[in-house]
Design an enzyme around this catalytic site. Structure first.
Site, mmCIF file in Angstrom:
data_model
loop_
_atom_site.group_PDB
_atom_site.id
_atom_site.type_symbol
_atom_site.label_atom_id
_atom_site.label_comp_id
_atom_site.label_asym_id
_atom_site.label_seq_id
_atom_site.Cartn_x
_atom_site.Cartn_y
_atom_site.Cartn_z
ATOM 1 N N GLU A 17 0.833 -1.209 0.000
ATOM 2 C CA GLU A 17 0.000 0.000 0.000
ATOM 3 C C GLU A 17 0.868 1.259 0.000
ATOM 4 O O GLU A 17 0.546 2.239 -0.672
ATOM 5 C CB GLU A 17 -0.964 0.001 1.188
ATOM 6 C CG GLU A 17 -1.913 -1.185 1.248
ATOM 7 C CD GLU A 17 -2.699 -1.444 -0.027
ATOM 8 O OE1 GLU A 17 -2.936 -0.508 -0.824
ATOM 9 O OE2 GLU A 17 -3.077 -2.611 -0.245
ATOM 10 N N HIS A 23 1.844 2.296 -3.383
ATOM 11 C CA HIS A 23 0.788 3.000 -4.132
ATOM 12 C C HIS A 23 0.888 4.515 -3.939
ATOM 13 O O HIS A 23 0.558 5.277 -4.843
ATOM 14 C CB HIS A 23 -0.607 2.541 -3.702
ATOM 15 C CG HIS A 23 -1.094 1.309 -4.388
ATOM 16 N ND1 HIS A 23 -1.207 1.205 -5.762
ATOM 17 C CD2 HIS A 23 -1.520 0.121 -3.890
ATOM 18 C CE1 HIS A 23 -1.668 0.012 -6.078
ATOM 19 N NE2 HIS A 23 -1.869 -0.672 -4.961
#
Length: 175
Positions: free
Chosen positions: A144, A147
Site C-alpha cells: 500500500e 501505491h
C-alpha cells in the site's frame, strides 16, 4: 452511511502519481474517504487499499488483513487507516511471496519485500502511531505504501516468470 468507491485499474494515470500529504486529518472529506475506503476494501475482499486506487491522490491507506476468498490464510486484524505513513526501519531479511492488487485484477506476482518494517503513521483521530509489522501484514503495508509513490507490485518483480493468473494462484493456496 459509507459509500462503495469505484477502484481504478492499471493504466489510470493516478496510480502512477506521487500522492500528496494530508494536512488536515480532521477534514470531513478525509474522514469520509477513510470510511468509504474501509467499506470498499471489505466489499472487494481486499486486505488493503490506498486512496490512489479510488482516484484520490492522497497519502492514506487502509490495512485490513483478514482471511477472505482472495487471501484465505491472511491473519485477522482490525482494519486500520494509516495517514501520511512512513517506513522508519526495515529488516535485512527479504522474503518473496505472492501478491495481488485490486487495481490489477486477475494476476498475482511473486514479490520480494522486507520481512519486517517499523512504521509511523497518523491514525484516524490524529494521533501519531509507531508500530512494527512482520510477515504478511508487513507485506500489505509495503504494498500500500508503494501505491502512495506511484509504484505497483509489478514494478517490484524480479522477472516476468514470477507472474501467474489468479486462477493458478487459487490452486496453489488451496492445495
Amino acid at each position: 452511511m459509507p459509500e462503495l468507491l469505484p477502484i481504478i485499474q492499471l493504466g489510470n494515470s493516478v496510480l502512477r502519481q506521487k500522492a500528496s500529504v494530508i494536512e488536515n486529518i480532521h477534514d470531513d472529506r478525509i474522514q469520509k474517504l477513510i470510511e468509504n475506503l474501509m467499506a470498499t476494501v471489505a466489499k472487494a475482499n481486499g486486505v488493503g487499499i490506498a486512496a490512489p486506487q479510488v482516484a484520490e491522490s492522497k497519502r492514506l491507506f487502509i490495512v485490513a488483513s483478514r482471511p477472505n476468498p482472495r487471501y484465505p490464510n491472511a491473519p485477522e486484524m482490525e482494519p486500520t487507516a494509516m495517514i501520511n505513513p512512513t517506513i522508519v526501519a526495515n529488516s535485512t531479511e527479504i522474503v518473496k511471496d505472492w501478491e495481488g492488487c485490486l487495481s490489477i485484477p486477475g494476476i498475482r506476482g511473486l514479490v520480494p519485500r522486507y520481512q519486517a518494517v517499523e512504521v509511523e503513521y497518523t491514525d484516524q483521530n490524529g494521533r501519531l502511531q509507531k508500530q512494527e509489522f512482520t510477515d504478511f501484514v508487513a507485506r500489505i503495508f509495503q504494498h500500500e505504501h508503494d501505491h502512495l509513490d506511484g509504484i505497483v507490485f509489478l514494478d517490484r518483480l524480479e522477472t516476468n516468470l514470477d507472474i501467474i493468473t489468479d486462477q493458478e494462484y487459487q490452486k496453489l493456496v488451496v492445495h
